[in-house]
Design a protein around this motif. Structure first.
Motif, PDB file in Angstrom:
ATOM      1  N   PRO A   1       0.826  -1.208   0.000  1.00 16.16           N
ATOM      2  CA  PRO A   1       0.000   0.000   0.000  1.00 16.16           C
ATOM      3  C   PRO A   1       0.860   1.257   0.000  1.00 16.16           C
ATOM      4  N   SER A   2       0.226   2.376  -0.282  1.00 14.77           N
ATOM      5  CA  SER A   2       0.908   3.670  -0.288  1.00 14.77           C
ATOM      6  C   SER A   2       0.385   4.522   0.862  1.00 14.77           C
ATOM      7  N   ALA A   3       1.254   5.357   1.406  1.00 14.37           N
ATOM      8  CA  ALA A   3       0.873   6.206   2.534  1.00 14.37           C
ATOM      9  C   ALA A   3       1.550   7.563   2.409  1.00 14.37           C
ATOM     10  N   ALA A   4       0.916   8.563   3.015  1.00  9.82           N
ATOM     11  CA  ALA A   4       1.495   9.894   3.139  1.00  9.82           C
ATOM     12  C   ALA A   4       0.915  10.513   4.398  1.00  9.82           C
ATOM     13  N   ALA A   5       1.653  11.422   5.019  1.00 11.18           N
ATOM     14  CA  ALA A   5       1.195  12.070   6.252  1.00 11.18           C
ATOM     15  C   ALA A   5       1.436  13.568   6.162  1.00 11.18           C
ATOM     16  N   ARG A   6       0.445  14.317   6.623  1.00  9.65           N
ATOM     17  CA  ARG A   6       0.528  15.768   6.612  1.00  9.65           C
ATOM     18  C   ARG A   6       0.194  16.298   8.004  1.00  9.65           C
TER      19      ARG A   6
ATOM     20  N   ALA B   1      -3.318  -2.437   5.602  1.00 10.41           N
ATOM     21  CA  ALA B   1      -4.615  -2.725   4.990  1.00 10.41           C
ATOM     22  C   ALA B   1      -5.255  -3.918   5.687  1.00 10.41           C
ATOM     23  N   LEU B   2      -6.545  -3.811   6.007  1.00  9.41           N
ATOM     24  CA  LEU B   2      -7.280  -4.876   6.670  1.00  9.41           C
ATOM     25  C   LEU B   2      -8.364  -5.394   5.742  1.00  9.41           C
ATOM     26  N   ASN B   3      -8.550  -6.713   5.738  1.00  7.85           N
ATOM     27  CA  ASN B   3      -9.628  -7.297   4.941  1.00  7.85           C
ATOM     28  C   ASN B   3     -10.922  -7.349   5.751  1.00  7.85           C
ATOM     29  N   ALA B   4     -11.954  -8.016   5.215  1.00  4.58           N
ATOM     30  CA  ALA B   4     -13.253  -8.053   5.869  1.00  4.58           C
ATOM     31  C   ALA B   4     -13.210  -8.762   7.215  1.00  4.58           C
ATOM     32  N   LYS B   5     -12.227  -9.626   7.428  1.00  5.41           N
ATOM     33  CA  LYS B   5     -12.081 -10.326   8.707  1.00  5.41           C
ATOM     34  C   LYS B   5     -11.205  -9.557   9.695  1.00  5.41           C
ATOM     35  N   GLY B   6     -10.729  -8.402   9.299  1.00  3.62           N
ATOM     36  CA  GLY B   6      -9.839  -7.624  10.156  1.00  3.62           C
ATOM     37  C   GLY B   6      -8.404  -8.079  10.113  1.00  3.62           C
ATOM     38  N   GLU B   7      -8.061  -8.945   9.163  1.00  2.73           N
ATOM     39  CA  GLU B   7      -6.697  -9.447   9.036  1.00  2.73           C
ATOM     40  C   GLU B   7      -5.847  -8.460   8.240  1.00  2.73           C
ATOM     41  N   VAL B   8      -4.576  -8.358   8.600  1.00  2.00           N
ATOM     42  CA  VAL B   8      -3.644  -7.504   7.873  1.00  2.00           C
ATOM     43  C   VAL B   8      -3.252  -8.188   6.568  1.00  2.00           C
ATOM     44  N   ILE B   9      -3.493  -7.523   5.448  1.00  2.00           N
ATOM     45  CA  ILE B   9      -3.162  -8.102   4.143  1.00  2.00           C
ATOM     46  C   ILE B   9      -2.098  -7.291   3.406  1.00  2.00           C
ATOM     47  N   GLY B  10      -1.673  -6.171   3.971  1.00  2.00           N
ATOM     48  CA  GLY B  10      -0.623  -5.382   3.338  1.00  2.00           C
ATOM     49  C   GLY B  10      -0.148  -4.284   4.258  1.00  2.00           C
ATOM     50  N   THR B  11       1.138  -3.967   4.171  1.00  2.00           N
ATOM     51  CA  THR B  11       1.743  -2.948   5.022  1.00  2.00           C
ATOM     52  C   THR B  11       2.569  -2.000   4.174  1.00  2.00           C
ATOM     53  N   SER B  12       2.371  -0.723   4.358  1.00  2.00           N
ATOM     54  CA  SER B  12       3.092   0.272   3.567  1.00  2.00           C
ATOM     55  C   SER B  12       4.515   0.447   4.074  1.00  2.00           C
ATOM     56  N   HIS B  13       5.300   1.173   3.309  1.00  2.00           N
ATOM     57  CA  HIS B  13       6.585   1.638   3.792  1.00  2.00           C
ATOM     58  C   HIS B  13       6.349   2.719   4.855  1.00  2.00           C
ATOM     59  N   VAL B  14       7.343   2.964   5.677  1.00  2.00           N
ATOM     60  CA  VAL B  14       7.262   4.024   6.671  1.00  2.00           C
ATOM     61  C   VAL B  14       7.462   5.369   5.977  1.00  2.00           C
ATOM     62  N   VAL B  15       6.602   6.344   6.303  1.00  2.00           N
ATOM     63  CA  VAL B  15       6.708   7.671   5.712  1.00  2.00           C
ATOM     64  C   VAL B  15       6.870   8.706   6.818  1.00  2.00           C
ATOM     65  N   THR B  16       7.381   9.844   6.453  1.00  2.00           N
ATOM     66  CA  THR B  16       7.587  10.940   7.400  1.00  2.00           C
ATOM     67  C   THR B  16       6.574  12.042   7.150  1.00  2.00           C
ATOM     68  N   ARG B  17       6.031  12.581   8.228  1.00  6.21           N
ATOM     69  CA  ARG B  17       5.039  13.637   8.105  1.00  6.21           C
ATOM     70  C   ARG B  17       5.669  14.899   7.524  1.00  6.21           C
ATOM     71  N   SER B  18       4.935  15.556   6.649  1.00  2.00           N
ATOM     72  CA  SER B  18       5.372  16.845   6.116  1.00  2.00           C
ATOM     73  C   SER B  18       4.377  17.913   6.549  1.00  2.00           C
ATOM     74  N   GLY B  19       4.836  19.119   6.646  1.00  2.00           N
ATOM     75  CA  GLY B  19       3.953  20.212   7.001  1.00  2.00           C
ATOM     76  C   GLY B  19       3.728  20.361   8.493  1.00  2.00           C
TER      77      GLY B  19
END
Length: 550
Positions: free
Chosen positions: A465-470, A532-550
């Motif tokens: 998955p992709s992530a960004a933080a502001r 990312a969680l599926n319908a059962k609440g299981e983790v199906i994907g993890t993004s890279h770590v990102v740093t907050r901007s702004g």
């Protein structure tokens, strides 16, 4: 040799050298011709457009008609307007491949959409001169292992569209295109090219249960066109149905329309070649379907005709429409410039009847619509049993399709008109296009898609998955999460911490709200990660770590 033919040969020679050299780099010298073909097909192809006289303007990538995402800043698909959305539609997502005859609104490419209009998966193309076509879900059969799997298929290349390309008839594929097959992890399984010196045509790419692919291949063939009213040093745009074994890359079947149908039957004047590099588009083959006995249903747009072809002999068993039709027509059963002819149960076939435009003298123009015909072989009579019109009425000059859905509905892509729609199977009549309409959406600007489909699809991306933080007011942080192509993500977890190795869950469950989900937290981070969680609440994907901007 006409100027267009000379340019075609120069481009094909350059493209073959470029792709083959890259594909064979790992094989070394002395590779056999058969394995050359196989490795050529595995190579990435059609990654740059055919040389144009001018370039299509770059796409519009901002504004209310285009999606933009914080977590996926390189993706800018078009934003469709959903005008009608009722209960009872068939399951699945919408598959289109938007492009534009002037300037694209949003990037061109292969686009999967929810009924809401939110993107599910988008594969943008690097330049607007490249297009995708016939984007859909099919089943890939491996006859050696017996394994079948759902796949995504599409054509990629350049279409001759004036004023950018005038060396071939409008709507013809330029040389250098190919077909792509992707698995459900969005990994490239195969690319497929044509044989016999032809190049792949965007109109059709059909996978069979035999582990083969049926497709249309095209090329201009030099011909004296004076007997037909065209130039002496001209050419005819020939079309060949080809079948390639996907495991070996070998051609196992071909059928050339020039060997079987007189071009004099065309509804397009040979004098039109003067505006397309001397090439006459007499046939314009635009669809293939395979019947239960192996027979082929072949549509030739510029002949206004559909042919049933015996695979074993190549003979035409019957012709529907055109100047030599074996059938007469009942009310509302005739068609012009048709697309996407398909066998239906019993003695029925379906198609998209464009109905217009540029009619020969005396031929009435009619509204475009989906059409299902019954063929009475005893009395050689075709009758209309279902029609699917739009409200307001549309006049599509080209393209389009009519797809049978699993629940009995019909899905109609309106080709050169910027709509796609779903109807209950009973359909409607001209002037009553809202009847039995369940779903209707419009693309922005003058964006269009050659065909539009509805399919069920489970996408499990191989990439994270992709992530960004502001940063926000009061020390809050907004974390943006997306996973291009994931159909199983139902919610997101957010992790945060003072450094990349000290993350903990700060938001345990945030429902997915579309392609991109924005989650607010009081945690300042500045390091964040999403799961990312599926319908059962299981983790199906993890993004890279990102740093907050702004």
């Amino acid at each position: 040799m006409p100027a267009a033919m000379g340019a075609w040969h120069r481009w094909m020679a350059a493209a073959t050298v470029m792709v083959t050299a890259g594909a064979l780099g790992s094989l070394g010298a002395g590779t056999t011709a058969a394995s050359d073909l196989m490795e050529w097909d595995r190579a990435q192809c059609a990654t740059r457009p055919a040389p144009p006289a001018t370039s299509v303007p770059p796409p519009i990538t901002s504004g209310s008609d285009v999606w933009s995402f914080v977590s996926a800043p390189k993706l800018h698909p078009m934003r469709v307007t959903v005008a009608t959305r009722q209960r009872g539609t068939a399951p699945g997502d919408v598959f289109v491949a938007p492009y534009n005859l002037t300037q694209p609104v949003g990037q061109t490419g292969a686009l999967m959409l929810e009924d809401s209009g939110d993107p599910v998966w988008f594969r943008p193309l690097p330049v607007a001169n490249l297009e995708n076509g016939d984007f859909r879900v099919q089943t890939y059969h491996n006859p050696r292992t017996g394994v079948t799997q759902p796949v995504l298929t599409f054509w990629q290349g350049t279409i001759a569209i004036p004023p950018y390309y005038t060396d071939l008839p409008g709507g013809a594929p330029e040389p250098g295109g190919c077909y792509y097959i992707y698995d459900d992890h969005y990994r490239l399984l195969r690319t497929v090219f044509a044989r016999h010196g032809f190049y792949p045509d965007f109109h059709e790419f059909l996978l069979t249960r035999r582990g083969t692919a049926l497709f249309i291949a095209s090329k201009p063939v030099p011909m004296d066109l004076t007997p037909y009213g065209g130039p002496k040093n001209g050419a005819i745009e020939d079309s060949e149905v080809q079948e390639v074994d996907l495991a070996t890359g070998r051609l196992v079947f071909s059928w050339d329309i020039l060997d079987h149908v007189n071009p004099a039957d065309s509804e397009v004047s040979a004098s039109s070649a003067s505006s397309s590099g001397g090439v006459w588009d007499a046939y314009h083959v635009n669809s293939i379907d395979e019947g239960p006995d192996g027979q082929l249903l072949i549509s030739a747009r510029n002949l206004w005709a559909v042919y049933d072809v015996a695979r074993q002999t190549g003979d035409i068993r019957w012709q529907l429409g055109g100047k030599r039709s074996d059938f007469s027509f009942g009310p509302n059963a005739d068609f012009y410039w048709q697309h996407h002819a398909r066998f239906r149960p019993g003695n029925r076939i379906s198609m998209f009847d464009d109905g217009c435009c540029d009619q020969p003298d005396g031929t009435p123009e009619q509204q475009s619509h989906g059409l299902i015909l019954n063929l009475d072989f005893l009395n050689h009579r075709a009758t209309a049993v279902r029609t699917y019109y739009h409200a307001p009425g549309l006049y599509a000059a080209s393209q389009g399709d009519t797809q049978a859905l699993t629940n009995g509905d019909e899905f109609v892509g309106w080709g050169q008109e910027s709509y796609y729609s779903e109807y209950r199977g009973a359909g409607n009549t001209e002037g009553d296009g809202s009847k039995n309409l369940l779903y209707d959406a419009m693309m922005p600007g003058s964006d269009i898609s050659y065909r539009a489909f509805r399919h069920k699809w489970v996408g499990k991306p191989w990439y994270p998955p992709s992530a960004a933080a502001r940063g926000g007011s009061g020390g809050q942080s907004t974390v943006y999460a997306s996973w291009n192509g994931s159909t199983q993500t139902r919610a997101w977890q957010v992790l945060a911490g003072p450094d990349a190795r000290s993350l903990s869950v700060v938001v345990d469950h945030a429902d997915r709200t579309g392609f991109e989900t924005a989650v607010t937290t009081d945690n300042p981070g500045p390091y964040f990660q999403v799961r990312a969680l599926n319908a059962k609440g299981e983790v199906i994907g993890t993004s890279h770590v990102v740093t907050r901007s702004g």
